[in-house]
Design a protein around this motif. Structure first.
Motif, mmCIF file in Angstrom:
data_model
loop_
_atom_site.group_PDB
_atom_site.id
_atom_site.type_symbol
_atom_site.label_atom_id
_atom_site.label_comp_id
_atom_site.label_asym_id
_atom_site.label_seq_id
_atom_site.Cartn_x
_atom_site.Cartn_y
_atom_site.Cartn_z
ATOM 1 N N TRP A 15 1.675 8.689 1.841
ATOM 2 C CA TRP A 15 1.491 8.129 0.497
ATOM 3 C C TRP A 15 1.457 9.258 -0.524
ATOM 4 C CZ3 TRP A 15 1.405 3.355 -1.777
ATOM 5 C CH2 TRP A 15 0.945 3.297 -3.100
ATOM 6 N N SER A 60 12.507 12.020 0.097
ATOM 7 C CA SER A 60 13.360 11.353 1.092
ATOM 8 C C SER A 60 14.735 12.000 1.143
ATOM 9 C CB SER A 60 13.491 9.858 0.757
ATOM 10 O OG SER A 60 12.232 9.210 0.790
ATOM 11 N N TYR A 83 11.658 4.209 2.803
ATOM 12 C CA TYR A 83 10.633 4.463 1.803
ATOM 13 C C TYR A 83 10.440 3.237 0.923
ATOM 14 C CZ TYR A 83 14.563 5.461 -1.416
ATOM 15 O OH TYR A 83 15.704 5.388 -2.175
ATOM 16 N N TYR A 89 7.684 6.854 7.362
ATOM 17 C CA TYR A 89 7.992 6.195 6.096
ATOM 18 C C TYR A 89 7.235 6.892 4.967
ATOM 19 C CZ TYR A 89 9.642 2.413 9.128
ATOM 20 O OH TYR A 89 10.302 1.682 10.092
ATOM 21 N N ILE A 90 7.769 6.788 3.759
ATOM 22 C CA ILE A 90 7.117 7.344 2.578
ATOM 23 C C ILE A 90 6.896 6.209 1.589
ATOM 24 C CG2 ILE A 90 7.161 9.146 0.827
ATOM 25 C CD1 ILE A 90 9.356 10.528 2.383
ATOM 26 N N ALA A 91 5.728 6.200 0.964
ATOM 27 C CA ALA A 91 5.423 5.179 -0.040
ATOM 28 C C ALA A 91 4.696 5.833 -1.200
ATOM 29 C CB ALA A 91 4.565 4.064 0.564
ATOM 30 N N ILE A 132 14.892 0.639 2.223
ATOM 31 C CA ILE A 132 14.419 0.950 0.878
ATOM 32 C C ILE A 132 13.890 -0.324 0.231
ATOM 33 C CG2 ILE A 132 15.054 1.836 -1.386
ATOM 34 C CD1 ILE A 132 17.348 3.373 0.006
ATOM 35 N N LEU A 143 12.715 10.069 9.610
ATOM 36 C CA LEU A 143 12.599 9.245 8.410
ATOM 37 C C LEU A 143 13.352 7.929 8.585
ATOM 38 C CD1 LEU A 143 11.701 8.954 5.424
ATOM 39 C CD2 LEU A 143 13.879 10.039 4.789
ATOM 40 N N VAL A 194 8.609 2.164 -3.028
ATOM 41 C CA VAL A 194 7.986 2.604 -4.274
ATOM 42 C C VAL A 194 7.588 1.393 -5.109
ATOM 43 C CG1 VAL A 194 9.040 4.884 -4.416
ATOM 44 C CG2 VAL A 194 10.273 2.918 -5.323
ATOM 45 N N ILE A 230 2.854 6.649 7.773
ATOM 46 C CA ILE A 230 3.204 6.457 6.364
ATOM 47 C C ILE A 230 2.602 7.589 5.545
ATOM 48 C CG2 ILE A 230 2.998 4.995 4.324
ATOM 49 C CD1 ILE A 230 2.713 2.587 6.080
ATOM 50 N N VAL A 257 8.992 10.155 -4.349
ATOM 51 C CA VAL A 257 9.340 9.534 -3.064
ATOM 52 C C VAL A 257 10.829 9.635 -2.749
ATOM 53 C CG1 VAL A 257 9.371 7.374 -1.762
ATOM 54 C CG2 VAL A 257 7.303 8.044 -3.006
ATOM 55 N N PRO A 258 11.728 9.196 -3.642
ATOM 56 C CA PRO A 258 13.148 9.340 -3.309
ATOM 57 C C PRO A 258 13.602 10.791 -3.238
ATOM 58 C CG PRO A 258 12.890 8.473 -5.531
ATOM 59 C CD PRO A 258 11.541 8.433 -4.899
#
Length: 469
Positions: free
Chosen positions: A85, A196, A216, A181-183, A374, A213, A218, A83, A192-193
Motif C-alpha cells: 500500500w 508498477s 495494481y 499487488y500494489i494499491a 488493473i 507483479l 488505485v 499487497i 502506483v502505476p
C-alpha cells in the motif's frame, strides 16, 4: 490520506543525522526476528498474525532508508498474496493508512488504546499487507543527506521503491515469487502505476526477478490533470456546490490552453468557486469534518493558488494517528531510529517536490499491454478527485467495453456501480469519500477481495427467488 490537502479545486493536482538502517545483507531469519513487533502499546488483546516493522536502506551512499510495517494474513500467510500500500501527497504516510484504512489496528479516541478493525484486508481478504513510508522525509523514513529531503520527485520515488522491494525480499525471502499487488489512493495515482511500470520493465530485463507483479489498484487517484479538472468542475456543479454561472466560467477560463499558459482569470474564478462551496469537507462532502483537523488547514501550490482545504466513520482518525505514532513507547515498539516527530504528511517533501507529470495515462496504456490486472475505483462523495474525474480519464483511454455499466451489491444493498473494459475494471463505491477504506470499510473489503480473486463485483441476487425455485 491526501496531502495535497490543497484547495480541492486545484486538481492536481530535515533530516537529522542517524546511523544507516540495517543493511539488506543481514541474515534474513535474524533480521526478521529483530523486526518483529511483539505487542503494540495500547494493545490489550492477542492477534493471530505476525507483524514486523523497521528500516530498509535503499541508498547506502546517501543513507536513504524507508520505514515499513508489515502484517501477515491471519489464515495461512505462506499461501497468500502480498499487497503493497502506497499513500499519496506527495509526502503523506502509508503508515497512517495502516491504522486508518485497511490495516488490522485502529486507534481509539484518546489516541492510544488500539482495537481490531473487523474489515482488515489481512483477515477476510487473506492478504499479507505491506505499508511503506515513501519517499524519504515522510513519516519515519529518513536520509543522512539533508538535500535528499528537498530533491524528492516521482522518478526517484519509483526508483527507491523498487530498490526497497528488492532489498526487502532479501530480508523476507519467503515472499520471493509470491503473487504481488500494489494499491494506493490519492497522489498514489502517480506512485502506483509508476512503480508498477518500473517493476514490469525490471522484470522484462531480469528473467529471474523476485517480484511477481500481478496487478495494481488505485482509488480516487490523481491521474491526468486536465481530465481530473474537467471532471471536478462537472461534479461540483452536479451536486450543487457551485452556481451555473461559475461552472460556465470555469469551463471557459480553465481550459486545456490554461495549462500551458496559466491565467489570472482562471485563478479568480477558482477562488469564487471555493467561496460558493462554503466550509465543508471536500474529501467527504456529506459528512462533518474533524473540528480540529490540522491536515485540512494545509495548502499546496501547483497550478494556481486556491482557497483552504478543507457508514459512520471517524473524521478525526488521522488526528489520532498523529498522537499515537508520536508516543515514545510506540516508536520503541516499532523499532524507530531515535526519536522522530511523526506527522501524517511532510510539508518539506511536498514543498520541494521536483517532478510530477501532468498525466500518467500513457503509463496505464503500457501496463495494460503487459496483461496486468488493473482496477480503478472511486468513492462518489469525494469532491477532491471525484468519480466524474475518474470516468473522464478512463474515457480518455479509449478502451473497449466488455462488461456494461451495472450496480454491484453487498449484503443485498447497492454497494456502487461498475463497468469492465478490455484491460481495466472501474468500480464506484456508493457513499464513500476520498479514502474509500476509511469511509466504507466493509464495501472496501468486498472490493479488494474481488480484485484479488479476479472476479467481477457481485451482481444482485434475489435470495427469495432462489429459495423458492
Amino acid at each position: 490520506m491526501a496531502f495535497w490537502n490543497w484547495s480541492f479545486l486545484l486538481l492536481v493536482f530535515v533530516s537529522v543525522n542517524r546511523s544507516v538502517a540495517t543493511s539488506s545483507d543481514s541474515n534474513p531469519i535474524t533480521q526478521q526476528k529483530l523486526d518483529q513487533v511483539l505487542n503494540l502499546p495500547g494493545q490489550s488483546f492477542d492477534v493471530d498474525f505476525a507483524h514486523y516493522s523497521g528500516y530498509v536502506t535503499v541508498n547506502k551512499e546517501y543513507g536513504r532508508a524507508l520505514f515499513y510495517l508489515m502484517m501477515e494474513a491471519t489464515n495461512d500467510p505462506s499461501s497468500k498474496p502480498l499487497i503493497l500500500w502506497l499513500e499519496g501527497g506527495p509526502g503523506c504516510s502509508s503508515l497512517a493508512s495502516a491504522i486508518v484504512n485497511g490495516g488490522p489496528f485502529h486507534v481509539n479516541e484518546d489516541g492510544k488504546p488500539v482495537y481490531l478493525n473487523p474489515y482488515s484486508w489481512n483477515t477476510d481478504a487473506s492478504a499479507n499487507l505491506l505499508f511503506v513510508e515513501s519517499p524519504v522525509g515522510v513519516g519515519y523514513s529518513y536520509s543522512n543527506t539533508s538535500s535528499d529531503i528537498t530533491s524528492n520527485g516521482d522518478k526517484r520515488t519509483a526508483a527507491d521503491s523498487l530498490q526497497f522491494l528488492l532489498n526487502w525480499l532479501e530480508r523476507f525471502p519467503q515472499y520471493i515469487g509470491r503473487d504481488f499487488y500494489i494499491a494506493g489512493q490519492s497522489y498514489a495515482g502517480n506512485y502506483v502505476p509508476q512503480l508498477s511500470q518500473a517493476i514490469a520493465r525490471y522484470n522484462k530485463a531480469n528473467a529471474a526477478s523476485p517480484i511477481n507483479l500481478k496487478g495494481y489498484m488505485v482509488g480516487n487517484a490523481l491521474t491526468d490533470d486536465y481530465n481530473d479538472r474537467v471532471g471536478l468542475f462537472q461534479y461540483m456543479w452536479t451536486v450543487g456546490l457551485i452556481s451555473d454561472q461559475t461552472y460556465k466560467k470555469l469551463s471557459e477560463l480553465c481550459n486545456q490552453e490554461s495549462f500551458i499558459r496559466p491565467s489570472s482569470e482562471c485563478g479568480k474564478i477558482i477562488e469564487i468557486a471555493n467561496q460558493e462551496m462554503g466550509h465543508i469537507d471536500p474529501y467527504s462532502i456529506f459528512t462533518p469534518p474533524c473540528p480540529n483537523n490540522s491536515v485540512t488547514k494545509r495548502f499546496l501550490k501547483r497550478w494556481h493558488n486556491v482557497g483552504p482545504i478543507g457508514q459512520s466513520y471517524d473524521p478525526c482518525s488521522e488526528e489520532r494517528s498523529v498522537v499515537y505514532f508520536n508516543l515514545p513507547e510506540v516508536q520503541s515498539a516499532l523499532h524507530v531510529n531515535n526519536s522522530i516527530k511523526w506527522d501524517i504528511c511532510s510539508d518539506a517533501v511536498n514543498k520541494y517536490w521536483k517532478d510530477s507529470p501532468i498525466s500518467v495515462l500513457d503509463v496505464h496504456r503500457e501496463l495494460i499491454s503487459y496483461g496486468l490486472r488493473i482496477w480503478i475505483y472511486s468513492g462518489d462523495t469525494d469532491a477532491v478527485i471525484p468519480v466524474t474525474s475518474t470516468r473522464q480519464r478512463i474515457d480518455a483511454l479509449n478502451l473497449t467495453t466488455i462488461g456494461p455499466w451495472r450496480a454491484w451489491y453487498d449484503d443485498g444493498q447497492v454497494g456502487g456501480w461498475t463497468q469492465e473494459y478490455a484491460g481495466l475494471t472501474f468500480v464506484a463505491v456508493r457513499g464513500a469519500g476520498h479514502q474509500v477504506p476509511l469511509h466504507k470499510p466493509k464495501q472496501a473489503l468486498t472490493l479488494v477481495k474481488s480484485f484479488l480473486e479476479g472476479t467481477s463485483m457481485a451482481p444482485f441476487v434475489d435470495k427469495l427467488f432462489e429459495s423458492s425455485s
